[in-house]
Motif scaffolding. Structure first.
Motif, PDB file in Angstrom:
ATOM      1  N   HIS A   1      -6.617   8.856  33.317  1.00  0.00           N
ATOM      2  CA  HIS A   1      -6.188   7.451  33.288  1.00  0.00           C
ATOM      3  C   HIS A   1      -4.699   7.351  32.964  1.00  0.00           C
ATOM      4  O   HIS A   1      -3.951   6.634  33.633  1.00  0.00           O
ATOM      5  CB  HIS A   1      -7.016   6.679  32.258  1.00  0.00           C
ATOM      6  N   PHE A   2      -4.254   8.090  31.921  1.00  0.00           N
ATOM      7  CA  PHE A   2      -2.834   8.071  31.567  1.00  0.00           C
ATOM      8  C   PHE A   2      -1.980   8.690  32.661  1.00  0.00           C
ATOM      9  O   PHE A   2      -0.861   8.248  32.905  1.00  0.00           O
ATOM     10  CB  PHE A   2      -2.595   8.800  30.244  1.00  0.00           C
TER      11      PHE A   2
ATOM     12  N   LEU B   1       4.132  10.574  25.919  1.00  0.00           N
ATOM     13  CA  LEU B   1       3.072  10.027  25.083  1.00  0.00           C
ATOM     14  C   LEU B   1       2.217  11.133  24.485  1.00  0.00           C
ATOM     15  O   LEU B   1       1.871  11.095  23.300  1.00  0.00           O
ATOM     16  CB  LEU B   1       2.204   9.080  25.923  1.00  0.00           C
ATOM     17  N   GLY B   2       1.904  12.138  25.282  1.00  0.00           N
ATOM     18  CA  GLY B   2       1.060  13.224  24.805  1.00  0.00           C
ATOM     19  C   GLY B   2       1.727  14.074  23.747  1.00  0.00           C
ATOM     20  O   GLY B   2       1.069  14.543  22.817  1.00  0.00           O
TER      21      GLY B   2
ATOM     22  N   SER C   1      -0.219  17.527  21.049  1.00  0.00           N
ATOM     23  CA  SER C   1       0.776  18.595  20.952  1.00  0.00           C
ATOM     24  C   SER C   1       1.322  18.865  22.348  1.00  0.00           C
ATOM     25  O   SER C   1       0.732  18.486  23.354  1.00  0.00           O
ATOM     26  CB  SER C   1       0.152  19.865  20.383  1.00  0.00           C
ATOM     27  N   SER C   2       2.448  19.527  22.388  1.00  0.00           N
ATOM     28  CA  SER C   2       3.071  19.790  23.680  1.00  0.00           C
ATOM     29  C   SER C   2       2.259  20.787  24.504  1.00  0.00           C
ATOM     30  O   SER C   2       2.245  20.707  25.729  1.00  0.00           O
ATOM     31  CB  SER C   2       4.491  20.303  23.477  1.00  0.00           C
TER      32      SER C   2
ATOM     33  N   VAL D   1       3.799  11.874  35.299  1.00  0.00           N
ATOM     34  CA  VAL D   1       4.103  13.084  34.539  1.00  0.00           C
ATOM     35  C   VAL D   1       5.000  12.769  33.345  1.00  0.00           C
ATOM     36  O   VAL D   1       4.756  13.239  32.226  1.00  0.00           O
ATOM     37  CB  VAL D   1       4.773  14.136  35.443  1.00  0.00           C
ATOM     38  N   ALA D   2       6.017  11.957  33.554  1.00  0.00           N
ATOM     39  CA  ALA D   2       6.965  11.654  32.469  1.00  0.00           C
ATOM     40  C   ALA D   2       6.276  10.906  31.336  1.00  0.00           C
ATOM     41  O   ALA D   2       6.427  11.255  30.161  1.00  0.00           O
ATOM     42  CB  ALA D   2       8.126  10.842  33.017  1.00  0.00           C
ATOM     43  N   GLY D   3       5.514   9.893  31.663  1.00  0.00           N
ATOM     44  CA  GLY D   3       4.837   9.117  30.627  1.00  0.00           C
ATOM     45  C   GLY D   3       3.793   9.911  29.878  1.00  0.00           C
ATOM     46  O   GLY D   3       3.683   9.820  28.654  1.00  0.00           O
ATOM     47  N   LEU D   4       3.021  10.720  30.613  1.00  0.00           N
ATOM     48  CA  LEU D   4       1.993  11.525  29.960  1.00  0.00           C
ATOM     49  C   LEU D   4       2.613  12.572  29.047  1.00  0.00           C
ATOM     50  O   LEU D   4       2.116  12.818  27.951  1.00  0.00           O
ATOM     51  CB  LEU D   4       1.092  12.201  30.997  1.00  0.00           C
TER      52      LEU D   4
END
Length: 104
Positions: free
Chosen positions: A35-36, A48-49, A54-55, A42-45
């Motif tokens: 959904h995200f 936000l993630g 964690s990265s 890719v940039a937003g996930l």
């Protein structure tokens, strides 16, 4: 020595069977990440993630959606740098706030 040869052959064959079984039972991506991913890309996930999880998990989730590894690495690296800057600023303000609170 002959024992190691036969045991090694059996071990390699069992690994091949295991990889075939894993490819057949490929799991579907997590619906929350999906959904995200569809909403923010890719940039937003990655941004936000990295702040919420964690990265490592974020990069794995991005690559699991069959996006390029280079794109995932770039955006997760940018998110980690932004997170480091935010934490640095928060620690500076927290140190000043604490020194003012304790009248040091």
């Amino acid at each position: 020595m002959l024992f190691l040869f036969f045991w090694g052959t059996a071990f390699v064959n069992s690994l091949g069977d295991l990889s075939d079984a894993l490819q057949e039972s490929k799991k579907q991506p997590n619906p929350k990440f999906e959904h995200f991913y569809t909403k923010y890309g890719v940039a937003g996930l990655s941004l936000l993630g990295t702040f919420l999880l964690s990265s490592q998990l974020t990069a794995t989730a991005i690559v699991s959606f069959e996006d390029s590894k280079g794109k995932a690495t770039l955006w997760v690296s940018i998110a980690v740098v932004i997170l480091a800057i935010v934490m640095m600023l928060l620690s500076i303000f927290a140190a000043e706030w604490l020194s003012n609170l304790l009248n040091l």
